[in-house]
Design an enzyme around this catalytic site. Structure first.
Site, PDB file in Angstrom:
ATOM      1  CE1 TYR A  21      -3.737  -2.518   0.558  1.00 21.57           C
ATOM      2  CE2 TYR A  21      -2.376  -3.388   2.299  1.00 21.57           C
ATOM      3  CZ  TYR A  21      -3.144  -3.511   1.508  1.00 21.57           C
ATOM      4  OH  TYR A  21      -4.176  -4.510   1.560  1.00 21.57           O
ATOM      5  CE1 TYR A 148      -8.044  -5.823   1.421  1.00 18.27           C
ATOM      6  CE2 TYR A 148      -7.782  -7.103   3.484  1.00 18.27           C
ATOM      7  CZ  TYR A 148      -7.083  -6.544   2.207  1.00 18.27           C
ATOM      8  OH  TYR A 148      -5.908  -6.909   1.791  1.00 18.27           O
ATOM      9  CG  ASP A 243     -11.873 -13.469   5.495  1.00 25.71           C
ATOM     10  OD1 ASP A 243     -11.004 -13.920   6.422  1.00 25.71           O
ATOM     11  OD2 ASP A 243     -11.524 -12.651   4.636  1.00 25.71           O
ATOM     12  CE  LYS A 272      -4.274  -9.705   8.557  1.00 28.42           C
ATOM     13  NZ  LYS A 272      -5.576  -9.247   7.915  1.00 28.42           N
TER      14      LYS A 272
HETATM   15  C1  LIG Z   1      -5.990  -9.341   6.145  1.00 26.95           C
HETATM   16  C2  LIG Z   1      -7.061 -10.081   5.806  1.00 26.95           C
HETATM   17  C3  LIG Z   1      -7.156 -10.735   4.580  1.00 26.95           C
HETATM   18  C4  LIG Z   1      -5.870 -11.090   3.881  1.00 26.95           C
HETATM   19  O1  LIG Z   1      -5.179 -11.610   4.426  1.00 26.95           O
HETATM   20  P1  LIG Z   1      -3.440 -11.257   4.005  1.00 26.95           P
HETATM   21  O2  LIG Z   1      -2.467 -12.313   4.595  1.00 26.95           O
HETATM   22  O3  LIG Z   1      -3.050 -10.038   3.829  1.00 26.95           O
HETATM   23  O4  LIG Z   1      -3.423 -11.895   2.493  1.00 26.95           O
HETATM   24  C5  LIG Z   1      -8.310 -11.528   4.429  1.00 26.95           C
HETATM   25  N1  LIG Z   1      -9.507 -11.447   5.137  1.00 26.95           N
HETATM   26  C6  LIG Z   1      -9.387 -10.657   5.972  1.00 26.95           C
HETATM   27  C7  LIG Z   1     -10.540 -10.632   6.975  1.00 26.95           C
HETATM   28  C8  LIG Z   1      -8.238  -9.828   6.633  1.00 26.95           C
HETATM   29  O5  LIG Z   1      -8.401  -9.191   7.495  1.00 26.95           O
END
Ligand SMILES: *Cc1c(COP(=O)(O)O)cnc(C)c1O
Length: 445
Positions: A21, A148, A243, A272
């Site tokens: 970014y 997102y 997600d 994450k």
């Molecule tokens: C950060 C994030 C992603 C993408 O993960 P990356 O490891 O950055 O590719 C997908 N979904 C959510 C909810 C996120 O917070």
């Protein structure tokens, strides 16, 4: 390191490295980090910066945690990476078993990948593969406005359209974006849009960030409304994808957001925090029905998906050590402590700044700072806020005018109070009760 010999790291970086970014103007606020410990990041010039956002929502137990670095070191003497298309190993199998034991009972299988975006790509492709293999193909996806889900093409397609996706719009597949059910009035329009979309065309899957939308500005919605959405999606046969890349591993107070809904998803994306935020790893978990539909001998039905580093043994070993820490009573107590401190700070804000919107869910706190121009990720206030907090040695990366705190669970009370004090200081400036410390032109830049 000799402090009298200024490092060339930042200028060398500017010459040869491109940051996520990254815009040119962001480079001046780049931090040259030598090491980390607990919730702190240390810079070349001797500053100790509080990592109030867990290094992009990944870090759970602090930087350079000995239990995690030892787990990685120990595993690296045995095996770091073996081709997962042909091999298996103890860390990958044990991690799958332990994750499934923590997730809803209908989840019976783990697919490994590299990061959050790949975990989402796998979920979307598995949903399509499921319909391709089982019934008539379905290709329609539903998502929430403001969503997102990552930066790869499939993940972008099911995300909000905006500055992140504008250059790629023509090649993104179209989805129905339902109104975000944050306010009671929006709950009804969300459900109405959902019903309309389900009537319109067979839906392959609904994908959501459960309970908290991260990148949209830590926007929160009620588990009851999510349950109602799932209750309407199910009779139409559509799959549900949670997600939990951001919400997973204790951020919402519970280990996973799906523990707060009655209805369970068919696919869950994790990343994450999964390794404690030390190494990259993505996971997509699925129900037995999806596994049965997609694990077949028929080459026309095979799930042809994999990555070079699938099931990386170091990442899996690190994730196992992180799970031990996460499930310890000390970590549970730390998450409860952070939640209580956030709630108390929110109480202070509501008493002193009744017009400032603020919210928290578990260890996630968000405050919408006052502004005069319409909000968005590229909000002019963002630059100003980021620099103000850094001047207090606190790393916060506002989303537009939304300042959020999502700390590593090891953060001390003293460090939390310093974050709150810095937010109070800047709020006082923006509410007109204290003078600006930086030039006004940065607000309108
Ligand atoms: C950060 C994030 C992603 C993408 O993960 P990356 O490891 O950055 O590719 C997908 N979904 C959510 C909810 C996120 O917070």
């Amino acid at each position: 390191m000799a402090l009298d010999a200024p490092s060339q790291l930042l200028s060398r970086d500017y010459t040869s490295v491109w940051h996520p970014y990254g815009r040119d103007s962001d480079h001046e606020a780049l931090l040259p980090i030598t090491h980390g410990a607990g919730a702190l990041l240390f810079t070349e010039d001797g500053r100790a910066i509080i990592d109030a956002i867990s290094s992009w929502w990944v870090n759970l137990h602090g930087h350079a945690h000995p239990a995690l670095t030892e787990a990685i070191a120990r595993q690296s003497t045995l095996l770091s990476q073996a081709i997962f298309g042909s091999c298996t190993h103890e860390p990958a199998v044990t991690l799958a078993e332990r994750l499934l034991a923590l997730l809803p009972a209908n989840h019976q299988c783990v697919f490994y990948s590299d990061d959050g975006s790949t975990a989402v790509e796998v979920a979307l492709k598995l949903a399509m593969q499921y319909w391709h293999n089982n019934h008539t193909p379905r290709t329609r996806f539903l998502a929430l406005e403001g969503a997102y889900h990552g930066d790869t093409f499939g993940a972008m397609s099911v995300s909000e359209r905006g500055v992140f996706t504008n250059s790629f719009g023509e090649l993104l597949f179209s989805v129905d974006l339902l109104p975000f059910p944050g306010e009671p009035s929006a709950e009804d329009s969300c459900l109405a849009a959902l019903d309309a979309a389900l009537r319109n065309e067979p839906v392959a899957a609904l994908i959501v960030e459960p309970l908290v939308q991260g990148a949209a500005g830590m926007r929160m919605y009620r588990p009851e409304i999510l349950d109602e959405m799932i209750a309407r999606v199910r009779p139409a046969g559509a799959l549900v994808i949670f997600d939990e890349v951001m919400t997973g591993f204790g951020r919402t107070g519970h280990l996973f957001a799906c523990q707060q809904t009655l209805h369970q998803p068919d696919l869950i994306c994790l990343s994450k925090g999964i390794t404690g935020g030390i190494l990259p790893l993505g996971v997509t978990t699925m129900t037995g029905a999806i596994r049965e539909a997609c694990r077949t001998e028929d080459p026309n039905k095979t799930f042809f998906h994999g990555h070079s580093f699938t099931g990386n043994a170091l990442s899996c070993a690190c994730a196992l050590a992180s799970l031990d820490l996460l499930l310890s009573p000390a970590c549970t107590a730390a998450r409860e402590r952070i939640t209580e401190r956030h709630a108390a700070f929110l109480g202070y804000l509501r008493r002193n700044y009744p017009t400032v919107a603020s919210r928290h869910h578990g260890t996630i706190l968000a405050v919408d700072f006052p502004h005069e121009v319409p909000t968005g990720y590229i909000h002019p206030l963002r630059h100003y806020l980021l620099r103000e907090f850094l001047s207090d040695d606190i790393l916060l990366r506002p989303l537009g005018n939304t300042v959020y705190v999502i700390p590593p669970y090891c953060i001390t009370d003293e460090q939390l109070y310093r974050i709150y004090e810095s937010m109070k200081r800047v709020l006082a400036i923006l509410s007109g009760s204290a003078p600006f410390t930086l030039a006004n032109k940065q607000i309108s830049a």
